[in-house]
Motif scaffolding. Structure first.
Motif, PDB file in Angstrom:
ATOM      1  N   LYS A 106      -0.647  30.898   4.847  1.00  0.00           N
ATOM      2  CA  LYS A 106      -1.345  29.664   4.483  1.00  0.00           C
ATOM      3  C   LYS A 106      -2.577  29.463   5.386  1.00  0.00           C
ATOM      4  CE  LYS A 106       2.379  26.901   6.655  1.00  0.00           C
ATOM      5  NZ  LYS A 106       2.419  27.512   7.913  1.00  0.00           N
TER       6      LYS A 106
ATOM      7  N   THR B 187      -4.001  27.429   7.250  1.00  0.00           N
ATOM      8  CA  THR B 187      -3.905  26.178   8.026  1.00  0.00           C
ATOM      9  C   THR B 187      -4.613  26.286   9.372  1.00  0.00           C
ATOM     10  OG1 THR B 187      -1.739  27.061   8.566  1.00  0.00           O
ATOM     11  CG2 THR B 187      -1.786  25.157   7.117  1.00  0.00           C
TER      12      THR B 187
ATOM     13  N   GLY C  78       8.415  36.791   8.490  1.00  0.00           N
ATOM     14  CA  GLY C  78       8.876  36.705   9.874  1.00  0.00           C
ATOM     15  C   GLY C  78      10.291  36.117   9.874  1.00  0.00           C
TER      16      GLY C  78
ATOM     17  N   ILE D 277       5.555  37.213  17.621  1.00  0.00           N
ATOM     18  CA  ILE D 277       4.640  37.244  18.767  1.00  0.00           C
ATOM     19  C   ILE D 277       4.593  35.827  19.337  1.00  0.00           C
ATOM     20  CG2 ILE D 277       2.247  37.669  19.488  1.00  0.00           C
ATOM     21  CD1 ILE D 277       3.758  40.214  18.577  1.00  0.00           C
TER      22      ILE D 277
ATOM     23  N   LYS E 127       6.442  30.519  19.384  1.00  0.00           N
ATOM     24  CA  LYS E 127       5.645  31.419  18.553  1.00  0.00           C
ATOM     25  C   LYS E 127       4.133  31.198  18.732  1.00  0.00           C
ATOM     26  CE  LYS E 127       5.158  31.647  13.554  1.00  0.00           C
ATOM     27  NZ  LYS E 127       5.403  30.815  12.394  1.00  0.00           N
ATOM     28  N   MET E 128       3.371  32.266  18.645  1.00  0.00           N
ATOM     29  CA  MET E 128       1.908  32.127  18.593  1.00  0.00           C
ATOM     30  C   MET E 128       1.565  31.605  17.197  1.00  0.00           C
ATOM     31  SD  MET E 128      -1.061  35.057  19.035  1.00  0.00           S
ATOM     32  CE  MET E 128      -0.790  35.402  20.747  1.00  0.00           C
ATOM     33  N   SER E 129       0.903  30.458  17.129  1.00  0.00           N
ATOM     34  CA  SER E 129       0.647  29.825  15.836  1.00  0.00           C
ATOM     35  C   SER E 129      -0.829  29.550  15.621  1.00  0.00           C
ATOM     36  CB  SER E 129       1.373  28.477  15.765  1.00  0.00           C
ATOM     37  OG  SER E 129       2.626  28.629  15.213  1.00  0.00           O
ATOM     38  N   LYS E 130      -1.202  29.565  14.333  1.00  0.00           N
ATOM     39  CA  LYS E 130      -2.578  29.234  13.967  1.00  0.00           C
ATOM     40  C   LYS E 130      -2.944  27.825  14.383  1.00  0.00           C
ATOM     41  CE  LYS E 130      -1.844  30.888   9.520  1.00  0.00           C
ATOM     42  NZ  LYS E 130      -0.887  29.909   9.144  1.00  0.00           N
ATOM     43  N   SER E 131      -1.959  26.909  14.219  1.00  0.00           N
ATOM     44  CA  SER E 131      -2.287  25.500  14.425  1.00  0.00           C
ATOM     45  C   SER E 131      -1.761  24.975  15.765  1.00  0.00           C
ATOM     46  CB  SER E 131      -1.733  24.676  13.268  1.00  0.00           C
ATOM     47  OG  SER E 131      -0.335  24.876  13.188  1.00  0.00           O
TER      48      SER E 131
HETATM   49  N1  AQP Z   1       3.443  34.647  15.988  1.00  0.00           N
HETATM   50  C1  AQP Z   1       3.882  35.319  14.935  1.00  0.00           C
HETATM   51  N2  AQP Z   1       4.654  36.411  15.088  1.00  0.00           N
HETATM   52  C2  AQP Z   1       5.107  37.104  14.036  1.00  0.00           C
HETATM   53  N3  AQP Z   1       4.842  36.762  12.760  1.00  0.00           N
HETATM   54  C3  AQP Z   1       4.077  35.673  12.542  1.00  0.00           C
HETATM   55  N4  AQP Z   1       3.637  35.074  11.417  1.00  0.00           N
HETATM   56  C4  AQP Z   1       2.872  34.023  11.740  1.00  0.00           C
HETATM   57  N5  AQP Z   1       2.799  33.891  13.085  1.00  0.00           N
HETATM   58  C5  AQP Z   1       3.541  34.899  13.609  1.00  0.00           C
HETATM   59  C6  AQP Z   1       4.017  35.535  10.085  1.00  0.00           C
HETATM   60  O1  AQP Z   1       2.908  35.429   9.243  1.00  0.00           O
HETATM   61  C7  AQP Z   1       3.330  35.096   7.915  1.00  0.00           C
HETATM   62  C8  AQP Z   1       2.548  33.960   7.355  1.00  0.00           C
HETATM   63  O2  AQP Z   1       2.773  32.823   8.030  1.00  0.00           O
HETATM   64  P1  AQP Z   1       2.130  31.429   7.601  1.00  0.00           P
HETATM   65  O3  AQP Z   1       0.793  31.313   8.152  1.00  0.00           O
HETATM   66  O4  AQP Z   1       2.198  31.188   6.143  1.00  0.00           O
HETATM   67  O5  AQP Z   1       3.120  30.456   8.267  1.00  0.00           O
HETATM   68  P2  AQP Z   1       3.592  30.335   9.723  1.00  0.00           P
HETATM   69  O6  AQP Z   1       4.639  31.353   9.990  1.00  0.00           O
HETATM   70  O7  AQP Z   1       3.971  28.905   9.867  1.00  0.00           O
HETATM   71  O8  AQP Z   1       2.320  30.672  10.624  1.00  0.00           O
HETATM   72  P3  AQP Z   1       1.697  29.824  11.797  1.00  0.00           P
HETATM   73  O9  AQP Z   1       0.581  30.616  12.379  1.00  0.00           O
HETATM   74  O10 AQP Z   1       2.748  29.335  12.737  1.00  0.00           O
HETATM   75  O11 AQP Z   1       1.047  28.661  10.975  1.00  0.00           O
HETATM   76  P4  AQP Z   1       1.069  27.124  11.242  1.00  0.00           P
HETATM   77  O12 AQP Z   1       0.591  26.965  12.661  1.00  0.00           O
HETATM   78  O13 AQP Z   1       0.136  26.561  10.252  1.00  0.00           O
HETATM   79  O14 AQP Z   1       2.478  26.673  11.021  1.00  0.00           O
HETATM   80  C9  AQP Z   1       4.827  34.810   7.978  1.00  0.00           C
HETATM   81  O15 AQP Z   1       5.523  35.952   7.504  1.00  0.00           O
HETATM   82  C10 AQP Z   1       5.044  34.586   9.448  1.00  0.00           C
HETATM   83  O16 AQP Z   1       6.360  34.875   9.840  1.00  0.00           O
END
Ligand code: AQP
Length: 332
Positions: free
Chosen positions: A11, A13, A147, A186, A195-199
């Motif tokens: 997504k 985000t 993930g 990650i 977790k390392m996150s976009k947001s």
């Molecule tokens: N840190 C991570 N380590 C391993 N896998 C990751 N993914 C995201 N961050 C990591 C994997 O990427 C796919 C898409 O994820 P997403 O963006 O739809 O949702 P998310 O997992 O919620 O990613 P973020 O970065 O943490 O987004 P925000 O901050 O918006 O909630 C998935 O397969 C995920 O596992």
């Protein structure tokens, strides 16, 4: 025999991170030869949080360019924006009527958000797993690379599909989650238990695909480690170092034993610089190619229009079958 089918998406985000790359996109690239893959920019999932419309649009296009820059072939794979294929929303509504409140109440991600007391606890956050089930089932997907944290949502998707099939007869393929072993999660560089996150509120914890080499070096130099002073893979006692080892292993292909031997007695400073350099080299071509692709919006438009058309064609027979099975009058 026809190829097995894969659906996955990210997504828009926030800016894509090294976690998005190692945990998702890198695996997608390895799968693209063997499977028929749909790789989506799931913009409908992104609006469960409030976005500046211009920023969402820019990020979505950037994410498309990044998919390609990372090595996804737009001919071989179907790459598109979720909002361009209305069948996602149509099937999502139908599947919502076959999803139980008790099931949705049990979703850990939803419970976490409620616990955190977010101000914008909208219905989209609650029904997010239903839309995700529709994304997957719409294409009769066999495998869903996700993930570890998304596994529960794939299990719910399976339950919904099994329920529907048991009422109406074989309609949906029951998908399997596909969780990579290395890089499954990650962690943040500043908070290695998370977790390392976009947001993430702390941009120092995440390495973004578009970060400059300078900024990447600074982030790794500041990465949280421990007092053990040995480069060993021990996520319990040494979460920070173990995270850096996972990243280094993914960037260089070296095993944990090889990494421990390479940095035996060398100190964390030397190790951090080596990890940073490996990531800088890993991301340099991706950043440069993304920048180049973003200069030609008409090429990107051709890719997403073509992707949406192909995805829509693939989705239509499933939606037709579903609507027939539940008793809607055929369009004729
Ligand atoms: N840190 C991570 N380590 C391993 N896998 C990751 N993914 C995201 N961050 C990591 C994997 O990427 C796919 C898409 O994820 P997403 O963006 O739809 O949702 P998310 O997992 O919620 O990613 P973020 O970065 O943490 O987004 P925000 O901050 O918006 O909630 C998935 O397969 C995920 O596992």
């Amino acid at each position: 025999m026809s190829k097995k089918r894969i659906f996955s998406g990210i997504k828009p985000t926030g800016e894509l991170t090294l976690g998005s790359y190692i945990g998702a996109i890198k695996n997608w690239i390895d799968l693209q030869q063997e499977y028929q893959c749909l790789y989506c920019i799931v913009d409908m999932h992104a609006i469960t949080i409030r976005n500046d419309p211009a920023v969402l649009r820019r990020r979505s296009l950037e994410q498309l360019a990044q998919y390609i820059a990372c090595g996804l072939d737009p001919e071989q794979n179907i790459i598109y924006f979720q909002s361009h294929v209305p069948q996602h929303a149509e099937l999502s509504w139908i599947l919502g009527c076959y999803s139980m409140l008790g099931e949705l109440n049990r979703m850990t991600q939803f419970k976490d958000k409620v616990k955190k007391g977010s101000e914008n606890l909208n219905a989209g956050i609650y029904t997010y797993p239903v839309l995700m089930a529709a994304d997957i089932l719409l294409f009769q997907s066999d495998l869903v690379p996700v993930g570890e944290d998304q596994k529960q949502h794939v299990e719910l998707c399976r339950d919904i599909a099994i329920r529907f099939n048991s009422i109406y007869g074989e309609t949906f393929t029951i998908p399997e989650p596909f969780i990579p072993k290395v890089g499954a999660r990650i962690k943040s560089l500043t908070d290695p238990l998370n977790k390392m996150s976009k947001s993430d509120d702390d941009p120092q914890g995440s390495v973004f695909l578009m970060d400059s080499p300078d900024s990447i070096m600074k982030k790794f130099k500041r990465a949280v480690t421990d007092m053990e002073n040995r480069v060993a893979f021990d996520p319990e006692k040494q979460p920070g170092i173990s995270n850096l080892m996972t990243i280094y292993s993914s960037a260089t292909g070296k095993s944990f034993d090889e990494i421990s031997a390479e940095f035996d007695g060398k100190g964390y400073g030397t190790f951090k610089v080596a990890v940073a350099e490996s990531v800088i080299e890993l991301l340099r071509p991706i950043r440069e190619k993304t920048e180049k692709l973003l200069e030609d919006k008409s090429y990107l438009a051709e890719i997403y229009r073509n992707g949406a058309r192909r995805a829509s064609e693939l989705a239509e027979p499933t939606l037709k079958l579903v609507t027939e099975r539940i008793g809607f009058v055929p369009k004729g």
